[in-house]
Design a protein around this motif. Structure first.
Motif, PDB file in Angstrom:
ATOM      1  N   THR A  49      -3.919  -4.497  -3.154  1.00 47.77           N
ATOM      2  CA  THR A  49      -3.069  -3.331  -3.017  1.00 47.77           C
ATOM      3  C   THR A  49      -3.060  -2.938  -1.549  1.00 47.77           C
ATOM      4  OG1 THR A  49      -3.670  -2.577  -5.234  1.00 47.77           O
ATOM      5  CG2 THR A  49      -2.666  -0.951  -3.767  1.00 47.77           C
ATOM      6  N   LEU A  50      -1.854  -2.852  -0.969  1.00 51.10           N
ATOM      7  CA  LEU A  50      -1.705  -2.457   0.428  1.00 51.10           C
ATOM      8  C   LEU A  50      -0.870  -1.193   0.494  1.00 51.10           C
ATOM      9  CD1 LEU A  50      -0.877  -5.897   2.095  1.00 51.10           C
ATOM     10  CD2 LEU A  50      -3.095  -4.876   1.687  1.00 51.10           C
ATOM     11  N   GLY A  51      -1.442  -0.150   1.081  1.00 49.04           N
ATOM     12  CA  GLY A  51      -0.739   1.119   1.230  1.00 49.04           C
ATOM     13  C   GLY A  51      -0.312   1.326   2.672  1.00 49.04           C
ATOM     14  N   PHE A  52       0.922   1.733   2.872  1.00 46.59           N
ATOM     15  CA  PHE A  52       1.475   1.932   4.207  1.00 46.59           C
ATOM     16  C   PHE A  52       1.816   3.397   4.449  1.00 46.59           C
ATOM     17  CE2 PHE A  52       2.175  -2.495   3.193  1.00 46.59           C
ATOM     18  CZ  PHE A  52       1.817  -3.132   4.368  1.00 46.59           C
ATOM     19  N   THR A  53       1.915   3.752   5.716  1.00 48.59           N
ATOM     20  CA  THR A  53       2.218   5.126   6.096  1.00 48.59           C
ATOM     21  C   THR A  53       3.689   5.481   5.900  1.00 48.59           C
ATOM     22  OG1 THR A  53       2.526   4.414   8.387  1.00 48.59           O
ATOM     23  CG2 THR A  53       0.344   5.280   7.778  1.00 48.59           C
ATOM     24  N   GLU A  54       4.528   4.479   5.807  1.00 49.48           N
ATOM     25  CA  GLU A  54       5.973   4.667   5.606  1.00 49.48           C
ATOM     26  C   GLU A  54       6.452   3.693   4.541  1.00 49.48           C
ATOM     27  OE1 GLU A  54       7.798   6.998   7.176  1.00 49.48           O
ATOM     28  OE2 GLU A  54       6.071   7.628   8.379  1.00 49.48           O
ATOM     29  N   ALA A  55       7.610   3.968   3.976  1.00 51.18           N
ATOM     30  CA  ALA A  55       8.203   3.067   2.991  1.00 51.18           C
ATOM     31  C   ALA A  55       8.573   1.745   3.665  1.00 51.18           C
ATOM     32  CB  ALA A  55       9.435   3.711   2.364  1.00 51.18           C
TER      33      ALA A  55
END
Length: 125
Positions: A49-55
């Motif tokens: 799972t990779l979460g980013f600061t922007e879409a």
């Protein structure tokens, strides 16, 4: 207007301009969360799972997982969260103990590109 007021007004305008120019830097999709976490040690995950600061644009965002022997680990179809900021990448095989590397690149919906690498260690299945 006195000359001191003119100087202060000019400085405020210049400061405002600098702040406005800095805003686009925040639009990059930087990795801010990952599972397994960077430099973690633990059991073999079934997915990343990779979460980013922007879409991000899922079709132009990618991940390559490399195993302890330098082999590329096959992944399944990537899914994107409703807010467009979190990718889930299923792993098609069970990971054996060893060190893994995750190389990623992302394209934010506003067109900015980012990339990076992190690693984690699997101790057992």
């Amino acid at each position: 207007m006195t000359s001191i007021r003119k100087i202060v007004a000019s400085m405020c305008l210049a400061g405002n301009f600098v702040l406005q120019m800095a805003d686009p830097a925040y639009a990059h999709a930087h990795l801010n969360a990952e599972i397994p976490a960077a430099d973690s040690t633990g059991t073999a995950p079934q997915s990343l799972t990779l979460g980013f600061t922007e879409a991000v644009v899922v079709k132009l965002t990618g991940v390559v997982v490399t195993g302890p022997k330098g082999n590329v680990i096959e992944t399944g179809n990537v899914s994107l969260s409703d807010d467009g900021k979190t990718l889930t990448i299923p792993l098609k095989i069970d990971l054996v103990p060893g060190r893994y590397s995750v190389t990623w690149h992302a394209l934010a919906v506003d067109g900015h590109k980012t990339h990076g690498v992190y690693g984690f260690t699997v101790t057992n299945r």
